[in-house]
Design a protein around this motif. Structure first.
Motif, PDB file in Angstrom:
ATOM      1  N   ALA A  60       0.933  -0.965   0.231  1.00 25.91           N
ATOM      2  CA  ALA A  60       0.149  -0.024   0.202  1.00 25.91           C
ATOM      3  C   ALA A  60       0.706   0.949  -0.053  1.00 25.91           C
ATOM      4  N   ILE A  61       0.762   2.438  -0.867  1.00 28.45           N
ATOM      5  CA  ILE A  61       0.894   3.474  -0.809  1.00 28.45           C
ATOM      6  C   ILE A  61       0.304   4.472  -0.017  1.00 28.45           C
ATOM      7  N   LEU A  62       1.081   5.362   0.828  1.00 29.36           N
ATOM      8  CA  LEU A  62      -0.277   6.482   1.246  1.00 29.36           C
ATOM      9  C   LEU A  62       0.601   7.477   0.911  1.00 29.36           C
ATOM     10  N   PHE A  85       1.195   2.833 -10.484  1.00 25.43           N
ATOM     11  CA  PHE A  85       1.178   2.346  -8.260  1.00 25.43           C
ATOM     12  C   PHE A  85      -0.251   3.077  -8.556  1.00 25.43           C
ATOM     13  N   ARG A  86      -0.980   3.321  -9.014  1.00 27.60           N
ATOM     14  CA  ARG A  86      -1.895   3.794  -8.523  1.00 27.60           C
ATOM     15  C   ARG A  86      -3.260   3.461  -7.703  1.00 27.60           C
ATOM     16  N   GLN A 156      -7.751   1.566   7.795  1.00 28.04           N
ATOM     17  CA  GLN A 156      -8.828   0.803   6.488  1.00 28.04           C
ATOM     18  C   GLN A 156      -8.400   0.927   5.210  1.00 28.04           C
ATOM     19  N   ALA A 157      -8.109   2.074   4.979  1.00 26.60           N
ATOM     20  CA  ALA A 157      -8.174   2.524   3.603  1.00 26.60           C
ATOM     21  C   ALA A 157      -6.778   1.552   3.192  1.00 26.60           C
ATOM     22  N   LEU A 158      -5.767   2.035   3.624  1.00 27.10           N
ATOM     23  CA  LEU A 158      -4.516   0.953   3.384  1.00 27.10           C
ATOM     24  C   LEU A 158      -4.578  -0.120   3.291  1.00 27.10           C
TER      25      LEU A 158
END
Length: 195
Positions: A60-62, A85-86, A156-158
Motif C-alpha cells: 500500500a502507498i500513502l 502504482f495508482r 483501513q483504506a490502506l
C-alpha cells in the motif's frame, strides 16, 4: 521503521502446556518514509528512480497532501510519473484540524459544522484533481495526525488497497485502532533499508 503488533485475544485460551503466546501471533509492518519530492529539483529524478525501484514491493502507498495548500501541480506531475502504482495508492489529506475557521471541538474530537463543510470542499477539490491524473475514484481521506482524527479510516483504506493475494495477512488488523500502534511499539530500521 517497523511496527509490531501482538495479537492478544480477549480470552486467550490455555490448553495444557501450550503458552498463550502461541495464540497471540505477532504481525510486523514495515513503513518506508520516502523522501519528499519537490524539495530540491536536482534531487527529484534520483527520488523518482528510487520510488520506481521500491514501490513495486509495497502493498500500500500513502501519498500525503496538506489540507491548507491548494498547490498540487508538483504532486500531479509526480503522480503522472508514478501512475503504474495508482491502484495501491491512498491519498491522505493531513492537517484538517487547521482548516478555517479552525474551530476544532476537542471534547468530541471533531471539526465544527462550518469547518467540516470547508473540509468537505477541500476533499472534493482534491478528488477532482487527482481523478484527472490517476483515474476515477481515488481514495481520498481527510485526517488529523495531531488529534488522531480519522486515522482508523486511513489505516483501513490502506489495508483495502493491498493486493488480494496478500490481504489475508492484514485481516487481523482491520479492527485495530491507531492507538494500538503506540510509540513503545515502533522500532527504527537502518536507513539503508529505507528508500
Amino acid at each position: 521503521m517497523d511496527l509490531s503488533v501482538q495479537f492478544r485475544p480477549r480470552s486467550a485460551p490455555h490448553i495444557g502446556a501450550v503458552p498463550p503466546s502461541v495464540f497471540a501471533p505477532q504481525v510486523r509492518l514495515r513503513v518506508l518514509d520516502a523522501p519528499g519530492l519537490g524539495e530540491n529539483p536536482r534531487s527529484d529524478e534520483t527520488y523518482l528512480r528510487s520510488y520506481r525501484e521500491h514501490l513495486p514491493g509495497c502493498d500500500a502507498i500513502l501519498w500525503v497532501l496538506a489540507a491548507r495548500s491548494r498547490a498540487m501541480a508538483l504532486d500531479q506531475h509526480y503522480l503522472t510519473e508514478l501512475a503504474d502504482f495508482r491502484e495501491r495508492m491512498v491519498f491522505g489529506v493531513n492537517q484538517v484540524d487547521a482548516v478555517e475557521p479552525a474551530e476544532w471541538r476537542r471534547a468530541s474530537n471533531r471539526p465544527s459544522p462550518r469547518q467540516e463543510s470547508n473540509i468537505g470542499e477541500i476533499l472534493a477539490d482534491r478528488t477532482v484533481r487527482l481523478t484527472d491524473i490517476v483515474g476515477p475514484d481515488p481514495t481520498v481521506i481527510g485526517y488529523s495526525s495531531r488529534h488522531g482524527y480519522r486515522l482508523d479510516q486511513l489505516f483501513q483504506a490502506l489495508l483495502t488497497v493491498c493486493p488480494s493475494r496478500r490481504q489475508w495477512m492484514f485481516a487481523g488488523l482491520k479492527n485495530f485502532s491507531h492507538r494500538d500502534f503506540g510509540v513503545d511499539r515502533v522500532r527504527p530500521i537502518d536507513r539503508k533499508d529505507a528508500l
